[in-house]
Each structure stands twice: as C-alpha cells, then as structure tokens.
Design a protein around this motif. Structure first.
Motif, PDB file in Angstrom:
ATOM      1  N   ASP A   1      13.597  -4.599  -7.525  1.00 35.77           N
ATOM      2  CA  ASP A   1      12.950  -5.045  -6.294  1.00 35.77           C
ATOM      3  C   ASP A   1      11.164  -5.312  -6.213  1.00 35.77           C
ATOM      4  OD1 ASP A   1      13.491  -4.128  -2.874  1.00 35.77           O
ATOM      5  OD2 ASP A   1      11.506  -3.025  -4.025  1.00 35.77           O
TER       6      ASP A   1
ATOM      7  N   GLU B   1       6.668   3.780  -2.136  1.00 36.13           N
ATOM      8  CA  GLU B   1       6.865   3.477  -3.620  1.00 36.13           C
ATOM      9  C   GLU B   1       7.028   4.095  -3.987  1.00 36.13           C
ATOM     10  OE1 GLU B   1       9.685   1.228  -4.992  1.00 36.13           O
ATOM     11  OE2 GLU B   1       9.273   0.777  -2.449  1.00 36.13           O
TER      12      GLU B   1
ATOM     13  N   HIS C   1      17.052  10.494   3.463  1.00 37.15           N
ATOM     14  CA  HIS C   1      16.518  10.008   3.449  1.00 37.15           C
ATOM     15  C   HIS C   1      16.388   8.712   2.311  1.00 37.15           C
ATOM     16  CE1 HIS C   1      13.619  12.404   5.672  1.00 37.15           C
ATOM     17  NE2 HIS C   1      14.478  13.338   5.063  1.00 37.15           N
TER      18      HIS C   1
ATOM     19  N   ASP D   1      18.461   3.762  -2.388  1.00 42.00           N
ATOM     20  CA  ASP D   1      18.673   3.240  -3.093  1.00 42.00           C
ATOM     21  C   ASP D   1      17.809   2.277  -3.353  1.00 42.00           C
ATOM     22  OD1 ASP D   1      19.815   2.718  -0.617  1.00 42.00           O
ATOM     23  OD2 ASP D   1      18.266   2.340   1.050  1.00 42.00           O
ATOM     24  N   ARG D   2      17.856   2.252  -4.857  1.00 43.80           N
ATOM     25  CA  ARG D   2      16.705   2.235  -6.641  1.00 43.80           C
ATOM     26  C   ARG D   2      17.552   0.792  -6.655  1.00 43.80           C
ATOM     27  NH1 ARG D   2      15.951   8.704  -7.778  1.00 43.80           N
ATOM     28  NH2 ARG D   2      18.455   8.172  -8.863  1.00 43.80           N
TER      29      ARG D   2
ATOM     30  N   LYS E   1       8.902   7.176  -4.757  1.00 45.60           N
ATOM     31  CA  LYS E   1      10.819   6.420  -5.298  1.00 45.60           C
ATOM     32  C   LYS E   1      10.911   6.897  -6.504  1.00 45.60           C
ATOM     33  CE  LYS E   1      13.884   2.586  -3.679  1.00 45.60           C
ATOM     34  NZ  LYS E   1      14.105   1.681  -2.671  1.00 45.60           N
TER      35      LYS E   1
ATOM     36  N   HIS F   1      15.806   5.383   1.295  1.00 39.10           N
ATOM     37  CA  HIS F   1      14.937   4.344   1.490  1.00 39.10           C
ATOM     38  C   HIS F   1      14.776   5.614   0.128  1.00 39.10           C
ATOM     39  CE1 HIS F   1      13.074   6.841   3.836  1.00 39.10           C
ATOM     40  NE2 HIS F   1      11.710   6.978   3.951  1.00 39.10           N
TER      41      HIS F   1
ATOM     42  N   THR G   1       9.116  -2.495  -5.961  1.00 33.48           N
ATOM     43  CA  THR G   1       9.378  -1.359  -6.813  1.00 33.48           C
ATOM     44  C   THR G   1       8.213  -1.873  -7.728  1.00 33.48           C
ATOM     45  OG1 THR G   1      11.604  -0.787  -6.271  1.00 33.48           O
ATOM     46  CG2 THR G   1      10.727  -0.321  -8.605  1.00 33.48           C
TER      47      THR G   1
END
Length: 280
Positions: free
Chosen positions: A86, A128, A75, A81-82, A131, A77, A89
């Motif tokens: 963004d 998000e 996973h 993938d940070r 994340k 995402h 984010t």
C-alpha cells in the motif's frame, strides 16, 4: 482444573509451572476455536501472551481476548486491512523509524524505539503509523522475545519464559516542535523548553500516567540508568546495530509474516451479534 483461580496471589500465578499453564493454554485455545465471537484461528504463542499478560488467570484472559478482537473488527482500517504494498504504508515506513530492539532487559521487558526520519510535520500520518506499529507487533508476537540463536524453528518448544513481561517505549523527539509532541515511556533528546511544557501539562495528566513517562533532558546518561545501553542502536551508544540495519530487519519481519497478517481466519469475526463487547 478450576478456571476461576482468581483468589490465588499474582506471584504464584506468574510462576505457574509449564504443566499448569500448558493446561490453561490448551483450554483457552479450545475455547477460542469454539467461540463464534472470535476468529477461526490463533497461534498458541499469541494466546500464551494473552495468558501471561493476565497473570495466568483464565477468566480474565478470556475477557481480554474477546475485547481485543472486538476492537480489531470495529476498526479494520487500523488492525485488519493491511498490505505492505500500500502506498500510504510505504510512505509511513519511510518517514518514521519504528524499531523493536533485539533481546529483553534484565527486568524481562522488550525495548521499542521510535524517531522521525522526516522532520516535516506535513509528512506525519498518525493513523498509518499506528497501523504499521500493530503490523510489526502482530508479526513479533508470533515469535519468542528471547532469541535462542540459530536452529530449526519447528523444533522450538513453547516456553512462557521466552515472552517479555511488557514493553518499554523509547522516543527520540530531536527535531520535534509543538506540532509533533506526543507521549511515550522514555523521551530522549528533549528540547530546552520541555521542562516548562511538562509543568504546564502535568495538572491535566493522571498521576499514574505522569509516573509512566520519563523525560531525559540532559543527554543519554540518565537513559542508560534505566535500560541496558548495549541494547540500544549504535547511534545511541549501544551495540544492537545501526538504525538502518534494525529498520530493515523490522520491515522484513512484516514481509515474512505477510500471509499471516492478511489471513482473515486469524483476525475476522464472522458475527459479533452475541458479543458483550459490542458497545465498543
């Protein structure tokens, strides 16, 4: 040293001497770096957290580590993938206050705090927010939970006593509607209808899950009985600092670790073809 010391009681393992856990830590790092199903590198303090989480049981720690990185790579995402620049984010940071409060409780736990900064349900993005939570956690996991004051970081000697035994989550749901409601550890500022809602939901929750969740419907006094009041944000009667100050600190902690968080050598597995966790 025997890797499989699972017959020892948990108490004896959790109070391992520095020599004992130091040997285990060195063994685990060597195993990690030579394992094709794991990334290239790991910070020693991160591995020590895994080891302490598993009560210093090497075999169980290895299983947890493999599962952790397998899940991350399945996973990306969420976990890999940070980018702090963004747009999504940045939006997630703006609409939510997610804080890791300084210090640890007398019980050895870390306090985490969450509330909505924007009450519009349409601004919510659970992916998000998840994340961001893991970005903040991964940044935090590279430093001790016990704050030792000013000093040269390079002079710090790794000590398992500086690592929290676990986390306690505090969620302020003031302004929540049924479209917002989720679960947490301590839920404060609960609306009047929540007691009825909890009664309706209880049959669908396992007992161990129900016992983990504590709802505070009569103000904050009952919360103060569970966690040290001084460790809470100023707005909640504590002395940890204002929400704005704590949030700025949390965001800065991610920025300070940007290179680490984006370095694939710490996260990416080249091949998982031999991983026994490949079914996740």
């Amino acid at each position: 040293m025997d890797k499989d010391n699972g017959n020892k009681d948990t108490a004896s393992k959790s109070t391992s001497s520095s020599d004992e856990w130091g040997d285990k830590l060195a063994e685990l790092i060597a195993w990690f770096e030579g394992n094709p199903n794991l990334p290239e590198k790991i910070e020693p303090i991160v591995m020590l957290r895994f080891l302490k989480c598993m009560a210093f049981d090497v075999k169980r720690t290895k299983s947890l580590v493999e599962l952790n990185y397998s899940m991350r790579n399945k996973h990306p995402h969420l976990f890999m993938d940070r980018n702090m620049e963004d747009e999504m984010t940045a939006k997630g940071l703006k609409v939510s206050d997610l804080l890791i409060l300084p210090g640890i409780t007398p019980q050895g736990t870390k306090l985490l705090f969450f509330r909505m900064a924007d009450l519009d349900p349409h601004t919510r993005n659970s992916v998000e927010e998840t994340k961001i939570f893991f970005m903040m956690s991964d940044a935090r996991f590279t430093i001790p939970d016990v704050e030792r004051g000013a000093g040269n970081v390079e002079d710090y000697v790794l000590d398992e006593a500086d690592i929290a035994k676990g986390d306690v989550h505090i969620v302020d749901i003031e302004g929540y509607t049924l479209r917002h409601l989720a679960y947490a550890m301590h839920v404060i500022n609960c609306p009047s209808y929540l007691d009825r809602l909890i009664s309706m939901m209880s049959p669908f929750l396992r007992e161990e899950v129900r016992n983990m969740i504590k709802y505070h419907t009569g103000g904050l006094e009952s919360l103060y009985e569970e966690v040290p009041r001084d460790m809470l944000p100023d707005e909640y009667g504590g002395k940890a600092g204002s929400i704005a100050e704590l949030k700025a600190r949390a965001v800065q902690s991610i920025k300070d670790k940007t290179a680490y968080l984006s370095d694939e050598r710490y996260w990416k597995v080249a091949s998982q073809s031999k991983s026994r966790w490949s079914w996740f």
